[in-house]
Design an enzyme around this catalytic site. Structure first.
Site, PDB file in Angstrom:
ATOM      1  N   TYR A   1       0.824  -1.331   0.006  1.00 35.80           N
ATOM      2  CA  TYR A   1      -0.080   0.113   0.057  1.00 35.80           C
ATOM      3  C   TYR A   1       0.760   1.307   0.101  1.00 35.80           C
ATOM      4  O   TYR A   1       1.991   1.329   0.128  1.00 35.80           O
ATOM      5  CB  TYR A   1      -0.846  -0.009   1.246  1.00 35.80           C
TER       6      TYR A   1
ATOM      7  N   GLU B   1      12.599   2.677  14.012  1.00 39.05           N
ATOM      8  CA  GLU B   1      11.725   3.717  13.507  1.00 39.05           C
ATOM      9  C   GLU B   1      10.284   3.548  14.436  1.00 39.05           C
ATOM     10  O   GLU B   1      10.212   2.970  15.166  1.00 39.05           O
ATOM     11  CB  GLU B   1      11.281   3.238  11.891  1.00 39.05           C
TER      12      GLU B   1
ATOM     13  N   LYS C   1       6.517  -1.743   1.900  1.00 33.72           N
ATOM     14  CA  LYS C   1       5.709  -1.284   2.857  1.00 33.72           C
ATOM     15  C   LYS C   1       4.242  -2.309   2.548  1.00 33.72           C
ATOM     16  O   LYS C   1       3.356  -2.136   1.751  1.00 33.72           O
ATOM     17  CB  LYS C   1       5.268   0.131   2.137  1.00 33.72           C
TER      18      LYS C   1
HETATM   19  C1  LIG Z   1       6.656   1.940   9.504  1.00 37.47           C
HETATM   20  C2  LIG Z   1       6.633   2.856   8.775  1.00 37.47           C
HETATM   21  N1  LIG Z   1       7.660   3.783   8.773  1.00 37.47           N
HETATM   22  C3  LIG Z   1       7.749   4.876   8.278  1.00 37.47           C
HETATM   23  C4  LIG Z   1       6.998   5.821   7.762  1.00 37.47           C
HETATM   24  C5  LIG Z   1       6.753   7.118   7.147  1.00 37.47           C
HETATM   25  O1  LIG Z   1       6.834   6.900   5.807  1.00 37.47           O
HETATM   26  P1  LIG Z   1       6.402   8.161   4.755  1.00 37.47           P
HETATM   27  O2  LIG Z   1       7.266   9.413   5.256  1.00 37.47           O
HETATM   28  O3  LIG Z   1       6.602   7.666   3.509  1.00 37.47           O
HETATM   29  O4  LIG Z   1       5.087   8.324   5.200  1.00 37.47           O
HETATM   30  C6  LIG Z   1       5.629   4.791   7.497  1.00 37.47           C
HETATM   31  C7  LIG Z   1       4.417   5.358   7.048  1.00 37.47           C
HETATM   32  O5  LIG Z   1       3.323   4.892   6.803  1.00 37.47           O
HETATM   33  C8  LIG Z   1       5.495   3.662   8.104  1.00 37.47           C
HETATM   34  O6  LIG Z   1       4.336   2.853   8.105  1.00 37.47           O
END
Ligand SMILES: Cc1ncc(COP(=O)(O)O)c(C=O)c1O
Length: 295
Positions: free
Chosen positions: A33, A182, A150
């Site tokens: 996604y 993260e 993702k």
């Molecule tokens: C596990 C994880 N880390 C980091 C992010 C941040 O990513 P982005 O800046 O592309 O939204 C997301 C966003 O959904 C995430 O699910």
């Protein structure tokens, strides 16, 4: 206001969009996604998002009947327009699964088309929280070793975020082998002595689009950046800590596990990056070229 979504080649009202009980996204979490931010009808960094989506599809070998990047963008644009989202903030959600087939673990028959779902919704940025700063708890990083993809397999993230909600904090921050990887849906940054730290891109984090943009903004500002992980035990000694994400923007974290970080107030680096990101998000407005792509 209309709430149209796109599912398997058609635009239809959200309440009429149904997925098969045999869908592999439902049965196995077998899909990927993306969430793209839009401001004034303009999507933010759509190419980076769609590149990440495509690389996830390639890694999982999902390919049958997946629309081109151009078609996905057109679908998203039509949803933004059709749902009256050309002003203000919105999000576009895209999900592609390996399709619907009789339940078995291995891949379905070759001709099984992927399930393609796209929606667009209004979005309220967390203005007040962004200025005041948020809080976080640490959680053990129990996830698999392909976190750079993702995928819709988000159970550890769901449980971590629920722990955060029950602890009355903003985010849960994962810790693996003593290091912060993260957040449950964000990337994590720290600052010390004017230098920025964040986990390097690897199989242990999602390469966040906001993370990448923040690194560019940091370079523009002239900040030194070190892509090295932060030791959880040292996080409270940072001058600043903040998280980044598509719907989070840059959010200072001022309490970690119940104790103040960085004096308990948002720091100047986070606030400056927040401002610069907002400028990029608003960007120059440009008209939406619309084209009929789907019957
Ligand atoms: C596990 C994880 N880390 C980091 C992010 C941040 O990513 P982005 O800046 O592309 O939204 C997301 C966003 O959904 C995430 O699910």
């Amino acid at each position: 206001m209309a709430d149209l979504v796109f599912l398997d080649g058609k635009f239809l009202p959200r309440q009429r969009a149904h997925i098969s009980v045999q869908d592999r996204g439902f049965l196995f979490g077998d899909g990927v996604y993306e969430m793209i931010r839009a401001s004034g009808g303009r999507m933010f960094e759509p190419d980076r998002h769609l590149e990440r989506l495509e690389s996830g599809l390639r890694a999982l070998r999902i390919g049958v009947g997946t629309p081109s990047r151009y078609d996905l963008l057109e679908i998203a644009r039509r949803l933004l327009e059709g749902n009256g989202l050309l002003a203000g903030d919105a999000t576009v959600y895209l999900q592609i699964t390996r399709g619907a087939a009789v339940r078995r673990h291995n891949f379905p028959p070759d001709a099984t088309p992927a399930t393609v779902f796209v929606s667009a919704a209004t979005f309220l940025p967390l203005e007040e929280l962004r200025h005041r700063g948020g809080s976080a708890i640490t959680q053990p990083d129990t996830r698999w070793s392909r976190c750079h993809l993702k995928t819709v397999n988000l159970l550890p993230n769901v449980l971590a975020k629920q722990a955060a909600v029950e602890a009355d904090v903003t985010e849960a921050v994962f810790v693996r082998d003593g290091f912060i990887t993260e957040g449950s849906s964000t990337n994590v940054f720290g600052a010390r002595d004017g230098e920025l730290f964040t986990h390097p891109t690897s199989n242990h984090i999602l390469p966040g689009i906001t993370r990448a943009v923040v690194l560019e903004l940091a370079a523009e500002i002239g900040l030194r950046v070190r892509e090295t992980p932060i030791l959880a035990a040292e996080a409270r000694d940072l001058d600043e800590m903040f998280i980044t994400g598509t719907t989070t923007d840059v959010l200072p974290i001022v309490r970690l596990d119940g104790r103040p970080v960085a004096g308990g107030v948002p720091g100047p680096i986070a606030l400056l990056l927040q401002e610069r990101l907002a400028e990029r998000l608003e960007g120059p407005t440009r008209p939406l070229p619309l084209r009929e792509v789907v019957a």
